[in-house]
Design an enzyme around this catalytic site. Structure first.
Site, mmCIF file in Angstrom:
data_model
loop_
_atom_site.group_PDB
_atom_site.id
_atom_site.type_symbol
_atom_site.label_atom_id
_atom_site.label_comp_id
_atom_site.label_asym_id
_atom_site.label_seq_id
_atom_site.Cartn_x
_atom_site.Cartn_y
_atom_site.Cartn_z
ATOM 1 N N ARG A 9 12.644 -0.734 -3.661
ATOM 2 C CA ARG A 9 11.237 -1.229 -3.216
ATOM 3 C C ARG A 9 10.563 -1.167 -4.340
ATOM 4 O O ARG A 9 9.297 -1.635 -4.119
ATOM 5 C CB ARG A 9 10.611 0.079 -2.469
ATOM 6 C CG ARG A 9 11.233 1.797 -3.149
ATOM 7 C CD ARG A 9 9.769 2.143 -2.566
ATOM 8 N NE ARG A 9 10.461 3.809 -3.125
ATOM 9 C CZ ARG A 9 11.303 4.653 -3.502
ATOM 10 N NH1 ARG A 9 12.573 4.226 -2.399
ATOM 11 N NH2 ARG A 9 11.773 5.382 -3.523
ATOM 12 N N ASN A 10 10.589 -0.781 -6.102
ATOM 13 C CA ASN A 10 9.440 -0.827 -7.367
ATOM 14 C C ASN A 10 10.468 -1.955 -8.013
ATOM 15 O O ASN A 10 9.960 -1.555 -9.160
ATOM 16 C CB ASN A 10 9.825 0.650 -7.348
ATOM 17 C CG ASN A 10 9.510 1.388 -6.255
ATOM 18 O OD1 ASN A 10 7.675 0.745 -6.402
ATOM 19 N ND2 ASN A 10 8.974 3.171 -6.564
ATOM 20 N N ARG A 64 -3.612 0.764 -3.842
ATOM 21 C CA ARG A 64 -2.857 -0.028 -3.058
ATOM 22 C C ARG A 64 -2.772 -1.096 -4.241
ATOM 23 O O ARG A 64 -3.181 -1.080 -4.928
ATOM 24 C CB ARG A 64 -3.712 -0.510 -1.937
ATOM 25 C CG ARG A 64 -5.423 -0.645 -2.249
ATOM 26 C CD ARG A 64 -6.205 -0.675 -1.072
ATOM 27 N NE ARG A 64 -7.466 -1.116 -1.070
ATOM 28 C CZ ARG A 64 -7.514 -2.949 -0.565
ATOM 29 N NH1 ARG A 64 -6.711 -3.436 -0.215
ATOM 30 N NH2 ARG A 64 -9.322 -2.794 -0.818
ATOM 31 N N VAL A 71 0.894 -1.351 0.137
ATOM 32 C CA VAL A 71 0.389 -0.352 -0.472
ATOM 33 C C VAL A 71 0.968 1.113 -0.051
ATOM 34 O O VAL A 71 2.336 1.173 0.808
ATOM 35 C CB VAL A 71 -0.796 0.148 1.284
ATOM 36 C CG1 VAL A 71 -0.315 0.099 2.681
ATOM 37 C CG2 VAL A 71 -1.669 1.422 1.065
ATOM 38 N N GLY A 72 0.262 2.272 -0.306
ATOM 39 C CA GLY A 72 1.097 3.449 -1.078
ATOM 40 C C GLY A 72 0.346 4.293 -0.318
ATOM 41 O O GLY A 72 -0.941 4.044 0.065
ATOM 42 N N ASP A 85 6.111 -0.379 -10.693
ATOM 43 C CA ASP A 85 5.842 1.012 -10.160
ATOM 44 C C ASP A 85 5.893 2.116 -10.948
ATOM 45 O O ASP A 85 6.792 2.694 -11.234
ATOM 46 C CB ASP A 85 6.407 1.309 -8.955
ATOM 47 C CG ASP A 85 5.512 2.295 -8.365
ATOM 48 O OD1 ASP A 85 4.693 2.945 -9.343
ATOM 49 O OD2 ASP A 85 5.786 2.654 -7.067
ATOM 50 N N ASP A 98 11.464 6.905 -10.382
ATOM 51 C CA ASP A 98 10.918 6.276 -9.233
ATOM 52 C C ASP A 98 11.903 5.121 -9.006
ATOM 53 O O ASP A 98 11.076 3.887 -8.189
ATOM 54 C CB ASP A 98 9.922 6.260 -8.701
ATOM 55 C CG ASP A 98 9.472 6.556 -6.879
ATOM 56 O OD1 ASP A 98 10.832 6.042 -6.477
ATOM 57 O OD2 ASP A 98 8.235 5.905 -6.646
HETATM 58 N N1 LIG Z 1 2.697 -7.967 -8.969
HETATM 59 C C1 LIG Z 1 2.757 -7.986 -7.880
HETATM 60 N N2 LIG Z 1 3.543 -8.755 -7.476
HETATM 61 C C2 LIG Z 1 3.853 -9.264 -5.287
HETATM 62 N N3 LIG Z 1 3.429 -7.800 -5.156
HETATM 63 C C3 LIG Z 1 3.611 -6.564 -5.510
HETATM 64 C C4 LIG Z 1 3.056 -6.337 -6.960
HETATM 65 N N4 LIG Z 1 2.857 -5.656 -6.834
HETATM 66 C C5 LIG Z 1 2.974 -4.519 -6.447
HETATM 67 N N5 LIG Z 1 3.772 -5.124 -5.310
HETATM 68 C C6 LIG Z 1 3.732 -4.421 -3.549
HETATM 69 O O1 LIG Z 1 2.899 -3.353 -3.543
HETATM 70 C C7 LIG Z 1 4.510 -2.414 -3.370
HETATM 71 C C8 LIG Z 1 3.704 -1.555 -4.180
HETATM 72 O O2 LIG Z 1 3.492 -1.407 -5.329
HETATM 73 P P1 LIG Z 1 4.059 -0.441 -6.366
HETATM 74 O O3 LIG Z 1 3.641 -0.918 -7.521
HETATM 75 O O4 LIG Z 1 5.493 0.061 -5.749
HETATM 76 O O5 LIG Z 1 2.982 0.889 -5.729
HETATM 77 P P2 LIG Z 1 2.689 2.199 -5.410
HETATM 78 O O6 LIG Z 1 2.668 3.154 -5.872
HETATM 79 O O7 LIG Z 1 1.870 2.487 -3.921
HETATM 80 O O8 LIG Z 1 4.660 2.410 -4.545
HETATM 81 C C9 LIG Z 1 5.070 -3.141 -4.008
HETATM 82 O O9 LIG Z 1 7.077 -2.608 -2.790
HETATM 83 C C10 LIG Z 1 4.612 -4.788 -3.506
HETATM 84 O O10 LIG Z 1 5.417 -5.044 -2.512
HETATM 85 MG MG LIG Z 2 6.381 1.673 -5.195
#
Ligand SMILES: Nc1ncnc2c1ncn2[C@@H]1O[C@H](COP(=O)(O)OP(=O)(O)O)[C@@H](O)[C@H]1O
Ligand SMILES: [Mg+2]
Length: 382
Positions: free
Chosen positions: A175-176, A34, A29-30, A189, A171
């Site tokens: 974490r991404n 989410r 979740v950001g 992301d 970005d």
């Molecule tokens: N395709 C995926 N498979 C597994 N986990 C994911 C996936 N996409 C996102 N996540 C989890 O969700 C978190 C947030 O996703 P992200 O796309 O970076 O969103 P935000 O824009 O909120 O940062 C990631 O750091 C990861 O832990």
């Molecule tokens: Mg992210």
């Protein structure tokens, strides 16, 4: 919010019926969005069977700016097409966008984001500087230098693909980056990503990200911090920070610094982080080069890819190329990218791979570890 739907002049082939997807637990979740796990019936590449997917959505249906950012992310994913080292789009539910609901469905990456993965495996990694001795320990084994190098190579490859598509990530951080089966790393992301019309752009970041507290300051290039200038070369700076995160097993960059003025001042005065103790010297040099003040002096992703490739055993490279052939096929089906685009500079490696061509059958390579006899992208000792 009505006009949002007009913002999606997108290929109907991506539309996935909402009733065919069941949402499950939250994966991440950001501030505005989410990501949840989901089960989709009959989605791209799975025939009529159930496939585990990840679904990104906004947290609040009334947050127009967050919805805009997600629409933009969807557009970027469609534009990108498929690549093994980029998280791939599987579909989207856009029908209820006028009510603020948009579901962006991407491939599920079982091991989550790279930063958390590195942190969770710290304890088991006392000897991570040593090359792994026993190739049979594939499921519970600790992280080895070889893994870190393999991920650094794959991230460079994913980023080279983005650059070839004229997409700026904006970005890039551990974490991404997501980890899928078989040690595959995928850049994810695209919430801050932009399609570049010129090679360099001065970005007016989207409304929701202009708050200084939400800027990824510790990953940003010096010219992005001072002049808001973004380019593929500013992504290269961020890549250098990702290398640092890799070899510190997920530490927060610039220990002892906040993400404020003091850090920006220090960087302007020439301060840069040191090579992490356990990083091979080559990677220290790469970091230094990624953090050159003049963006033109930084290496291109294609060069980074090539340099790291030279450092790895050739079997790894050829195996990756063979695996990526699967994604080339997806692109051909979707007509979004050509095989030529996909390989980019990695074409160079094709020659090498031809020698090993018969070692792997493309369609056999996506077996999950539980099927036994799984494919490992890491070089195996004879
Ligand atoms: N395709 C995926 N498979 C597994 N986990 C994911 C996936 N996409 C996102 N996540 C989890 O969700 C978190 C947030 O996703 P992200 O796309 O970076 O969103 P935000 O824009 O909120 O940062 C990631 O750091 C990861 O832990
Ligand atoms: Mg992210």
């Amino acid at each position: 919010m009505e006009e949002q739907s007009e913002l999606v002049p997108y290929d109907k082939r991506w539309e996935f019926p909402r009733y065919r997807i069941k949402l499950g637990i939250q994966l991440g979740v950001g501030c505005f969005g989410r990501v949840v796990k989901g089960e989709a019936v009959g989605i791209k590449g799975s025939g009529e069977t159930v496939k585990t997917v990840a679904v990104k959505m906004v947290r609040s249906v009334t947050n127009v700016a967050a919805l805009e950012a997600l629409v933009s992310e969807l557009k970027i994913l469609i534009h990108l097409g498929s690549h093994m080292n980029v998280v791939n789009l599987l579909g989207a539910c856009t029908k209820k966008i006028s009510q603020g609901e948009l579901l962006v469905i991407v491939e599920y990456c079982r091991y989550g984001n790279l930063r958390t993965y590195l942190m969770n495996h710290r304890d088991k990694s006392q000897s991570f500087w040593q090359y792994q001795q026993d190739p049979d320990v594939t499921l519970t084994r600790s992280i080895s230098t070889r893994d870190l190098i393999s991920w650094s190579y794959q991230i460079a490859r994913g980023m080279d693909y983005l650059a070839s598509k004229k997409v700026l990530h904006g970005d890039l951080a551990a974490r991404n980056v997501l980890l899928a089966d078989d040690g595959v790393a995928k850049v994810a992301d695209f919430g801050m990503a932009k399609k570049m019309h010129f090679d360099i752009m001065t970005q007016h970041r989207s409304k929701i990200k202009t708050n200084a507290g939400l800027m990824p300051v510790k990953w940003m290039a010096i010219e992005s911090l001072t002049d808001r200038v973004f380019s593929t070369q500013s992504d290269v700076w961020s890549y250098g920070v990702v290398l640092w995160e890799l070899f510190t097993l997920g530490k927060v960059p610039y220990p002892g610094f906040g993400a404020g003025h003091q850090l920006i001042q220090a960087i302007q005065n020439g301060y840069r982080m040191e090579k992490p103790n356990k990083a091979p010297n080559l990677f220290g040099e790469l970091m230094t080069n990624c953090w050159k003040t003049d963006p033109k002096e930084r290496p291109a992703f294609s060069q980074l890819e090539e340099t790291i490739c030279g450092h790895m055993e050739s079997t790894v490279n050829s195996n990756y190329l063979n695996l990526n052939a699967l994604y080339v096929k997806f692109n051909e089906e979707n007509d979004t990218a050509t095989a030529k685009d996909l390989f980019g500079l990695a074409k160079l490696l094709t020659e090498k791979s031809q020698m090993n061509e018969n070692k792997l059958q493309v369609n056999d390579n996506f077996r999950s570890p539980k099927n036994g006899n799984s494919y490992s992208p890491f070089p195996q000792r004879a």
